[in-house]
Scaffold this motif. Structure first.
Motif, PDB file in Angstrom:
ATOM      1  N   UNK A 486       6.078  66.070  16.311  1.00 44.60           N
ATOM      2  CA  UNK A 486       7.146  66.894  15.745  1.00 44.60           C
ATOM      3  C   UNK A 486       6.645  67.727  14.575  1.00 44.60           C
ATOM      4  N   UNK A 487       7.548  68.481  13.964  1.00 45.69           N
ATOM      5  CA  UNK A 487       7.179  69.395  12.891  1.00 45.69           C
ATOM      6  C   UNK A 487       6.549  68.654  11.724  1.00 45.69           C
ATOM      7  N   UNK A 488       5.519  69.251  11.135  1.00 45.48           N
ATOM      8  CA  UNK A 488       4.860  68.652   9.986  1.00 45.48           C
ATOM      9  C   UNK A 488       3.809  67.626  10.332  1.00 45.48           C
ATOM     10  N   UNK A 489       3.464  67.465  11.606  1.00 41.35           N
ATOM     11  CA  UNK A 489       2.461  66.474  11.996  1.00 41.35           C
ATOM     12  C   UNK A 489       1.095  66.864  11.433  1.00 41.35           C
ATOM     13  N   UNK A 490       0.456  65.941  10.742  1.00 38.71           N
ATOM     14  CA  UNK A 490      -0.827  66.208  10.102  1.00 38.71           C
ATOM     15  C   UNK A 490      -1.970  66.119  11.117  1.00 38.71           C
ATOM     16  N   UNK A 491      -3.181  66.558  10.746  1.00 38.72           N
ATOM     17  CA  UNK A 491      -4.318  66.461  11.666  1.00 38.72           C
ATOM     18  C   UNK A 491      -4.603  65.041  12.131  1.00 38.72           C
ATOM     19  N   UNK A 492      -4.513  64.046  11.220  1.00 37.57           N
ATOM     20  CA  UNK A 492      -4.769  62.676  11.652  1.00 37.57           C
ATOM     21  C   UNK A 492      -3.653  62.155  12.542  1.00 37.57           C
ATOM     22  N   UNK A 493      -2.424  62.661  12.352  1.00 38.17           N
ATOM     23  CA  UNK A 493      -1.339  62.307  13.263  1.00 38.17           C
ATOM     24  C   UNK A 493      -1.584  62.859  14.647  1.00 38.17           C
ATOM     25  N   UNK A 494      -2.000  64.115  14.717  1.00 42.94           N
ATOM     26  CA  UNK A 494      -2.323  64.725  16.006  1.00 42.94           C
ATOM     27  C   UNK A 494      -3.461  63.968  16.696  1.00 42.94           C
ATOM     28  N   UNK A 495      -4.502  63.627  15.930  1.00 45.00           N
ATOM     29  CA  UNK A 495      -5.646  62.927  16.502  1.00 45.00           C
ATOM     30  C   UNK A 495      -5.219  61.594  17.116  1.00 45.00           C
ATOM     31  N   UNK A 496      -4.402  60.839  16.388  1.00 50.58           N
ATOM     32  CA  UNK A 496      -3.977  59.518  16.855  1.00 50.58           C
ATOM     33  C   UNK A 496      -3.109  59.621  18.110  1.00 50.58           C
ATOM     34  N   UNK A 497      -2.171  60.565  18.113  1.00 50.10           N
ATOM     35  CA  UNK A 497      -1.291  60.711  19.272  1.00 50.10           C
ATOM     36  C   UNK A 497      -2.068  61.167  20.505  1.00 50.10           C
ATOM     37  N   UNK A 498      -3.012  62.082  20.312  1.00 48.81           N
ATOM     38  CA  UNK A 498      -3.800  62.547  21.450  1.00 48.81           C
ATOM     39  C   UNK A 498      -4.701  61.440  21.994  1.00 48.81           C
TER      40      UNK A 498
END
Length: 559
Positions: A486-498
């Motif tokens: 969702x909005x505001x997702x940080x780079x480490x959040x994106x990395x973990x979800x991917x």
């Protein structure tokens, strides 16, 4: 039955007067009677009995009148004897894991909320026998971290000195030698902890007030791009899992149809290594480099089982072949309706109101379209909601139910609140989502949608759960993870979800906005995430599209 204090006093006074009257009457009547004469004693007893009957009637009427008056005044509550009996007989059937707010689950309805957690016991977690295969290695020195987001120079320099040159050379060589048409297989030396050069800008959640739009990327289909993304990552703290040696295993029957739920037992030198289950397309992903070092080998035996049918192949880690076909000749496709388990893991902190509202408003429409498919799949819905330690709760789990209206009622109770610091306890959320509800697992299309705008919390000393361990467990059970950033997702959040999507065979979904971004208040095709080559549609439309695609592999869309 309860009475007021004045009511009891009145009864005691009246009873005393009656007793006194009886004694006086006895004394007068028995003065001339000879002692010991039976006839006289019987006469006296008969007289007392007659007087007791006469006097008892008004007392009973007074009691009833007083009881009615007390109930009218709210002094006592009437208790239904049938209700008492029902509580006694059904007590063992009621759910022992009630929410903290005291909401009770009716015994005649589906299970509903079955689990709540505000704390956890690391010793009890370890006693379950699960070994955390992946941990936040950088936790060795907490002084090096600030809010789990940015690592100090000492860690950064150490990582750079030890791995920078070897990683870059390995990636470049392996990507060049591994054409995408062959399904990837490039090898990248993994780094357990990645670091950030600058502070991550925290973008607060916004109230959009419009239908959410989203795109998606398939990192397994765009394998080389994903390897480059991993290599070039410069975000904050993450748990890294080395997925760079990837083998795709397809299991089909003699007719060429994909087998859903085939069990893959993988061993090395006769010792079990791991177990996987095939998804609706008959495929499972095996990552030898992600195994614990003690389990890694040069060659592995893979045995596929489904019903009474089995087949075994041998995989060489250094082999150029990375796609494997296995046929189970005697495996028959199920004739029953395809089973579908749809589960949501939802971040319910304050910034997630729009996403929760969108799901709440559209869940019935999504369910109606699934139910309207000609094959009429056997579908169930469930959810785990999570926040972080110190909030009202850490996790709550709503058991699978085939009743979408009941599920929608539970979703209606979910409120976006709490939070404070940026990361949330996705680790415990994943643990509960994978292990607490009763996934049917066997011959079931199992989908887990993770909805969040924050990375996992990785700064706890007693970290007992790991999202990385749980994504491995999900793959073992055949659960595909579809995270929604969702909005505001940080780079480490994106990395973990991917990571979770790629490892389990799912896709990474993300919200999109207008040219002004998340704060611009309009839908569009823009995102700040590190993705490209994606299509955009409504969020609920994309979720439905994914479900239909998964069912289509089993011929469960059209007949």
């Amino acid at each position: 039955m309860k009475f007021s204090q004045m009511g009891w006093k009145s009864i005691f006074v009246l009873g005393g007067l009656l007793l006194l009257g009886g004694l006086l009457l006895n004394g007068c009547g028995g003065a001339d009677a000879p002692v010991g004469e039976p006839a006289a004693e019987e006469a006296a007893d008969d007289a007392m009995a007659e007087e007791e009957v006469i006097e008892a009637e008004p007392v009973e009427e007074i009691e009833e009148a007083m009881e009615e008056e007390a109930m009218d005044e709210g002094v006592v509550e009437e208790i239904d004897p049938d209700l008492v009996e029902a509580i006694g007989s059904e007590e063992d059937e009621l759910n022992p894991h009630e929410p903290a707010d005291g909401v009770k689950v009716e015994a005649t309805r589906p299970a509903g909320w079955i689990d709540e957690s505000t704390t956890f016991d690391p010793e009890a977690r370890a006693a379950e026998g699960d070994v955390l295969a992946f941990g936040a290695v950088a936790m060795e020195d907490e002084a090096m971290m600030e809010d789990g987001m940015v690592m100090e120079e000492a860690v950064e320099e150490s990582v750079e000195e030890s791995v920078e040159e070897s990683v870059e050379e390995s990636v470049e060589e392996s990507v060049e030698e591994s054409p995408r048409a062959e399904g990837g297989g490039a090898v990248v030396d993994s780094v357990a902890v990645k670091t950030a050069e600058e502070d991550v800008a925290l973008v607060p959640g916004v109230e959009q007030g419009f239908e959410l739009t989203a795109g998606d990327v398939d990192d397994n289909a765009q394998w080389d791009d994903y390897l480059l993304y991993r290599r070039d990552y410069e975000g904050g703290l993450v748990i890294d899992v080395d997925v760079t040696t990837r083998h795709q295993i397809f299991v089909r029957n003699s007719a060429g149809d994909p087998i859903l739920g085939a069990v893959l037992r993988i061993s090395a030198a006769g010792e079990p290594v791991t177990t996987l289950r095939t998804h609706s397309d008959g495929r499972a992903y095996f990552f030898p480099s992600a195994l614990d070092e003690a389990l890694q080998a040069d060659r592995y035996e893979v045995t596929a089982e489904f019903g009474d049918s089995s087949n075994t192949i041998e995989i060489g880690v250094d082999s150029s072949q990375r796609i494997w076909e296995m046929t189970l000749a005697d495996a028959a496709a199920t004739t029953d309706a395809v089973r579908l388990d749809v589960f949501f893991l939802i971040d319910t902190t304050g910034s997630m109101a729009d996403e929760i509202d969108q799901l709440r408003e559209n869940i019935r429409a999504i369910a109606a379209q699934i139910d309207g498919l000609p094959s009429q799949p056997n579908v169930r819905y469930g959810m785990t909601v999570y926040r972080d330690r110190g909030d009202e709760y850490t996790t709550r789990t709503f058991e699978f139910t085939p009743d979408v209206d009941f599920f929608a009622e539970g979703l209606g109770e979910v409120v976006a609140d709490g939070g404070g610091d940026y990361p949330e306890d996705l680790n415990e959320g994943m643990y509960k989502a994978v292990r607490v509800p009763e996934w049917r697992v066997e011959e079931t299309v199992s989908l887990l949608f993770v909805i969040t705008d924050a990375p996992p919390q990785l700064i706890y000393d007693d970290q007992a759960y790991s999202y990385a361990t749980e994504m491995v467990k999900a793959a073992e059970r055949g659960i595909k993870v579809y995270p929604i950033g969702s909005s505001g997702l940080s780079p480490e959040g994106e990395y973990s979800l991917r990571q979770m999507a790629q490892y389990t065979g799912g896709r990474f979904l993300f919200l999109t906005y207008g040219a002004a971004g998340a704060g611009g208040g309009s839908t569009g095709t823009e995102t700040d995430l590190n993705v490209d080559d994606y299509d955009v549609t409504s969020l609920d439309g994309l979720v439905l599209k994914i479900i239909v695609e998964e069912l289509a592999h089993q011929g469960a869309v059209a007949e």
